[in-house]
Design a protein around this motif. Sequence first.
Motif, short mmCIF file in Angstrom:
data_model
loop_
_atom_site.label_atom_id
_atom_site.label_comp_id
_atom_site.label_asym_id
_atom_site.label_seq_id
_atom_site.Cartn_x
_atom_site.Cartn_y
_atom_site.Cartn_z
N TYR A 8 0.83 -1.11 -0.09
CA TYR A 8 -0.05 0.06 0.15
C TYR A 8 0.80 1.27 -0.25
CZ TYR A 8 -4.36 2.39 0.72
OH TYR A 8 -5.52 3.19 0.35
N LYS A 12 2.78 2.15 6.70
CA LYS A 12 3.78 2.59 7.74
C LYS A 12 4.53 1.32 8.25
CE LYS A 12 3.26 6.71 7.84
NZ LYS A 12 2.89 6.93 6.36
N PHE A 34 -7.12 6.17 9.64
CA PHE A 34 -6.81 6.20 8.00
C PHE A 34 -6.06 4.90 7.95
CE2 PHE A 34 -6.79 10.70 9.48
CZ PHE A 34 -7.41 11.19 8.52
N ALA A 35 -7.00 3.80 7.85
CA ALA A 35 -6.32 2.45 7.94
C ALA A 35 -5.38 2.24 6.59
CB ALA A 35 -7.25 1.26 8.28
N GLY A 36 -5.70 2.49 5.65
CA GLY A 36 -4.93 2.05 4.47
C GLY A 36 -4.65 0.62 4.27
N GLY A 37 -3.54 0.14 4.14
CA GLY A 37 -3.11 -1.25 4.07
C GLY A 37 -3.18 -1.85 5.29
N SER A 39 -1.25 -1.72 8.21
CA SER A 39 0.01 -2.43 8.70
C SER A 39 0.04 -2.03 10.45
CB SER A 39 1.48 -1.92 8.17
OG SER A 39 1.18 -0.72 7.57
N ASP A 55 -11.44 3.60 6.96
CA ASP A 55 -10.83 4.09 5.74
C ASP A 55 -11.95 4.73 5.01
OD1 ASP A 55 -7.63 4.25 4.27
OD2 ASP A 55 -9.47 4.62 3.05
N ILE A 56 -11.74 5.77 4.03
CA ILE A 56 -13.02 6.27 3.50
C ILE A 56 -13.31 5.74 2.14
CG2 ILE A 56 -11.64 7.91 1.92
CD1 ILE A 56 -13.76 9.98 2.69
N ILE A 57 -12.13 4.66 1.85
CA ILE A 57 -12.60 3.79 0.53
C ILE A 57 -13.08 2.53 1.07
CG2 ILE A 57 -11.32 2.42 -1.39
CD1 ILE A 57 -9.05 4.39 -1.33
N PHE A 164 -13.14 10.91 7.96
CA PHE A 164 -12.45 10.76 9.32
C PHE A 164 -13.28 11.41 10.54
CE2 PHE A 164 -10.78 14.48 7.57
CZ PHE A 164 -10.83 15.52 8.54
N ASP A 179 -3.15 8.89 10.08
CA ASP A 179 -2.08 8.74 9.32
C ASP A 179 -2.65 9.14 7.70
OD1 ASP A 179 0.30 8.10 7.97
OD2 ASP A 179 -0.36 5.89 7.41
N PRO A 181 -3.70 11.31 4.33
CA PRO A 181 -2.88 11.44 3.10
C PRO A 181 -2.12 12.76 3.16
CG PRO A 181 -5.04 11.27 2.38
CD PRO A 181 -4.84 11.47 4.21
N TYR A 202 -4.72 8.12 -3.54
CA TYR A 202 -5.79 8.47 -3.06
C TYR A 202 -6.18 9.95 -2.53
CZ TYR A 202 -2.28 7.22 0.56
OH TYR A 202 -1.24 7.33 1.01
C1 LIG Z 1 -1.25 7.40 4.23
S1 LIG Z 1 -2.53 6.49 3.88
C2 LIG Z 1 -2.74 5.40 5.58
C3 LIG Z 1 -1.57 4.24 5.43
C4 LIG Z 1 -1.61 3.24 6.45
N1 LIG Z 1 -1.32 3.78 7.75
C5 LIG Z 1 -0.94 2.30 6.19
O1 LIG Z 1 0.03 1.79 7.09
O2 LIG Z 1 -0.97 1.25 5.24
C6 LIG Z 1 -3.87 7.33 4.15
C7 LIG Z 1 -5.36 6.65 4.01
O3 LIG Z 1 -6.35 7.67 4.23
C8 LIG Z 1 -7.64 7.45 3.30
N2 LIG Z 1 -8.21 8.55 3.38
C9 LIG Z 1 -8.21 9.67 2.31
N3 LIG Z 1 -9.18 10.71 2.80
C10 LIG Z 1 -9.99 10.08 3.92
C11 LIG Z 1 -10.83 10.74 4.85
N4 LIG Z 1 -11.52 12.08 4.69
N5 LIG Z 1 -11.31 10.01 5.79
C12 LIG Z 1 -10.80 8.76 5.88
N6 LIG Z 1 -10.01 8.28 5.42
C13 LIG Z 1 -9.56 8.91 4.25
C14 LIG Z 1 -6.98 7.00 1.99
O4 LIG Z 1 -7.84 6.16 1.48
C15 LIG Z 1 -5.67 6.21 2.57
O5 LIG Z 1 -5.73 4.70 2.75
#
Ligand SMILES: C[S@@+](CC[C@H](N)C(=O)[O-])C[C@H]1O[C@@H](n2cnc3c(N)ncnc32)[C@H](O)[C@@H]1O
Length: 280
Positions: A8, A12, A34-37, A39, A55-57, A164, A179, A181, A202
Amino acid sequence: MIETPFNYTGSKFKLLEQLLPVFDYTKPYFVDVFAGGGSVYTNVVDKYQKLIVNDIITDLIGIHQNLTLDDSIIKETKELCPNKNNPLGFAELRNSYNDSPTPSKLWALMLSSTNNMMRFNQKFKYNQTYGDRGWNANTDKKVETFVNHIRQYKENIKFISKPFDQIPVSSDKIMFYCDPPYGRIKNEDGTIGKKQISEAGYNAFWKEDDDKRLYDYLHLINEKGSSFMVSGVLKHDSKVCWMLDKLISDGFKCKELNFDYNKVSRKGEKETLEIIITNY
Ligand SMILES: C[S@@+](CC[C@H](N)C(=O)[O-])C[C@H]1O[C@@H](n2cnc3c(N)ncnc32)[C@H](O)[C@@H]1O
């Protein structure tokens, strides 16, 4: 440390050694905002009584959630994955996802995309290109390790998909990990700029006023007596992140992280400065 089966952007995973000792373990609840992948939640899941993973996705959260339940998403994704030498299969899958999205289609797309990176356009349509890759033996290994670990804790995790600031700050017993964007840059006059400090697939989901809303949300967490950690890039080349800079000037604690992409410029200064800020 458990690696999740997603390569991802912004993961992190490589920073976990520096993050894990800093979380506030006196709180019983953890929110990966902001869980993303995934980790981070994956590697603190045994330390908290209950966790919220957001996560928003929505389809990304669907992948995480389905993986904790049973193997059906694994089977579906393997069948959908175009793998190597199949650009037409990839194009069909991408169209099919954009017409009627599902978690398994998104996962198959991520696995077969360029550098495994997802990317969405401003209309939230998937637009990453074909990476001539797919599900391989390494994916099998990572998936097995991940599910064996996470399924032990499935009763403790609630998966949600919201912007969020719709996650309620309901008590003083929560460790919020944020965490987001890449943040927007600080203009010379101190106001929030239009541009983000760097690019990620994203970014389309990060709205223009989200930096200010996150800043207010972190203050709300602090006022309620809960704990927060926010991570991000404070400086990139000569650009400064408005939100992180403002939190530091508010007096919250800041710690510099060592990261191997901290390249040194000709002047000997770091081009990218990654930090965490905590209120405890
Ligand atoms: C930096 S990444 C997180 C990476 C994660 N900590 C990891 O270790 O994989 C940021 C995440 O925020 C999500 N995101 C973007 N806008 C958002 C929002 N308004 N609310 C919640 N999540 C959001 C994105 O889809 C993305 O997965």
